[in-house]
Design an enzyme around this catalytic site. Structure first.
Site, short mmCIF file in Angstrom:
data_model
loop_
_atom_site.label_atom_id
_atom_site.label_comp_id
_atom_site.label_asym_id
_atom_site.label_seq_id
_atom_site.Cartn_x
_atom_site.Cartn_y
_atom_site.Cartn_z
N MET A 135 -7.58 22.00 1.55
CA MET A 135 -8.20 21.84 2.86
C MET A 135 -7.14 21.95 3.95
O MET A 135 -7.34 21.52 5.09
CB MET A 135 -8.93 20.49 2.95
CG MET A 135 -10.08 20.42 1.94
SD MET A 135 -11.37 19.25 2.37
CE MET A 135 -10.46 17.73 2.41
N HIS A 144 1.06 20.41 -2.41
CA HIS A 144 0.31 21.67 -2.51
C HIS A 144 1.25 22.81 -2.96
O HIS A 144 0.85 23.66 -3.76
CB HIS A 144 -0.26 22.06 -1.14
CG HIS A 144 -1.32 21.14 -0.63
ND1 HIS A 144 -1.13 20.32 0.46
CD2 HIS A 144 -2.59 20.93 -1.04
CE1 HIS A 144 -2.24 19.64 0.70
NE2 HIS A 144 -3.14 19.98 -0.20
N GLY A 173 -4.33 18.64 -8.15
CA GLY A 173 -3.39 17.53 -8.24
C GLY A 173 -4.03 16.32 -8.91
O GLY A 173 -5.20 16.01 -8.69
N LEU A 203 -0.87 21.38 4.67
CA LEU A 203 -0.18 21.44 3.38
C LEU A 203 1.11 20.62 3.37
O LEU A 203 1.78 20.49 4.38
CB LEU A 203 0.15 22.90 3.06
CG LEU A 203 -1.06 23.83 3.02
CD1 LEU A 203 -0.63 25.23 2.62
CD2 LEU A 203 -2.14 23.32 2.06
#
Ligand code: PAF
Length: 282
Positions: free
Chosen positions: A30, A37, A147, A33
């Site tokens: 989304m 990420h 994650g 970052l």
């Protein structure tokens, strides 16, 4: 790096990679970052020939409109980071293009949303599964990287992918932490200095649970975590508990298990933070 916003163009990009025999890795995000990420992109690069990422702040997974409005957005900085990390394609659809005005589907989650984040965020996981399905539909990844910080999300996506025989392999990646233990999250940028200083207590609480896990009762291990949090009344705990590592069903006894997971969520100033830690017998 190709930047695409039209879903059919993302699908064409992916088809072209597959025609050339390339394995496509995918990192859905989304935006806003952080190093966590970029670690997913690095892992995707290790395992795949081409890497696609997406940035889409998915309205369906926000049950709080203020949280959606305040979600950090920095698309140009994100695009630069992804390019530097070696991403080959960035998919940035808008809601109209991605959902085409269709109604969200209702997925069978077999109770995986009944605990932890589920009760506090009604509809959240349905929203996540809907968007992941749409993104996969266009990007058609061979592997997708998620994650472990969002442990329940990962468990639910894996479950749906398995039960619906999605062709994409779901790859879990370890949580990245700041030096003081705070799990990396896009939401951390919204913590003021005082809240940022208290936020690592969540991880310390999880560590206190891990120290007693399997040697003391489940309730004693959990209480050790609560004792850590009691040191700061500004932390508003939503939940701290111990669950089965695969089903995330709350445990009251260790039940002969060798592994479990401790999960926590708390409001810290303006931000709701979540974290979790694997517990191992040993
Ligand atoms: O974990 C996230 O960032 C989001 O929930 C995801 C998987 C990109 C879906 O919007």
């Amino acid at each position: 790096m190709d930047r695409l916003s039209v879903p059919s163009e993302a699908a064409a990009w992916s088809a072209a990679q597959r025609r050339q025999g390339g394995r496509v890795g995918f990192v859905p995000t989304m935006g806003a970052l952080h190093a966590g990420h970029l670690a997913l992109v690095a892992e995707a690069r290790r395992q795949c020939d081409r890497v696609a990422a997406s940035i889409f702040v998915n309205p369906l997974q926000f049950n709080n409109p203020e949280d959606l409005a305040r979600y950090p957005r920095q698309p140009e900085a994100d695009a630069r980071l992804l390019e530097e990390a070696g991403c080959d394609m960035l998919f940035q659809p808008d809601a109209e293009g991605l959902y085409h005005g269709t109604s969200p589907l209702r997925y069978e989650l077999h109770g995986l949303d009944l605990h932890w984040e589920g009760p506090s965020r009604p509809g959240h996981f349905q929203g996540v599964v809907n968007v992941v399905e749409r993104l996969f539909h266009y990007v058609r990844p061979d592997r997708a990287f998620f994650g472990e910080k969002d442990r329940q999300q990962l468990t639910i996506i894996r479950h749906v992918a398995n039960t619906l025989h999605w062709p994409t392999v779901i790859v879990p990646c370890p949580t990245l932490r700041e030096t003081d233990g705070l799990a990396m999250s896009s939401r951390n940028q919204r913590l003021g200095p005082a809240d940022r200083a208290r936020a690592p207590l969540l991880y310390r609480a999880l560590q206190a649970v891990a120290d007693l896990a399997f040697h003391h009762s489940v309730e004693e291990a959990r209480q050790a975590g609560l004792d850590v949090l009691a040191g700061d009344p500004e932390i508003q705990l939503d939940h701290l508990g111990i669950a089965h590592p695969d089903t995330l069903v709350p445990l009251t006894h260790w039940d002969g298990l060798d592994r479990a997971v401790a999960l926590i969520a708390a409001q810290v100033g303006p931000v709701r933070l979540i974290d979790n830690l694997d517990l191992r017998r040993g």
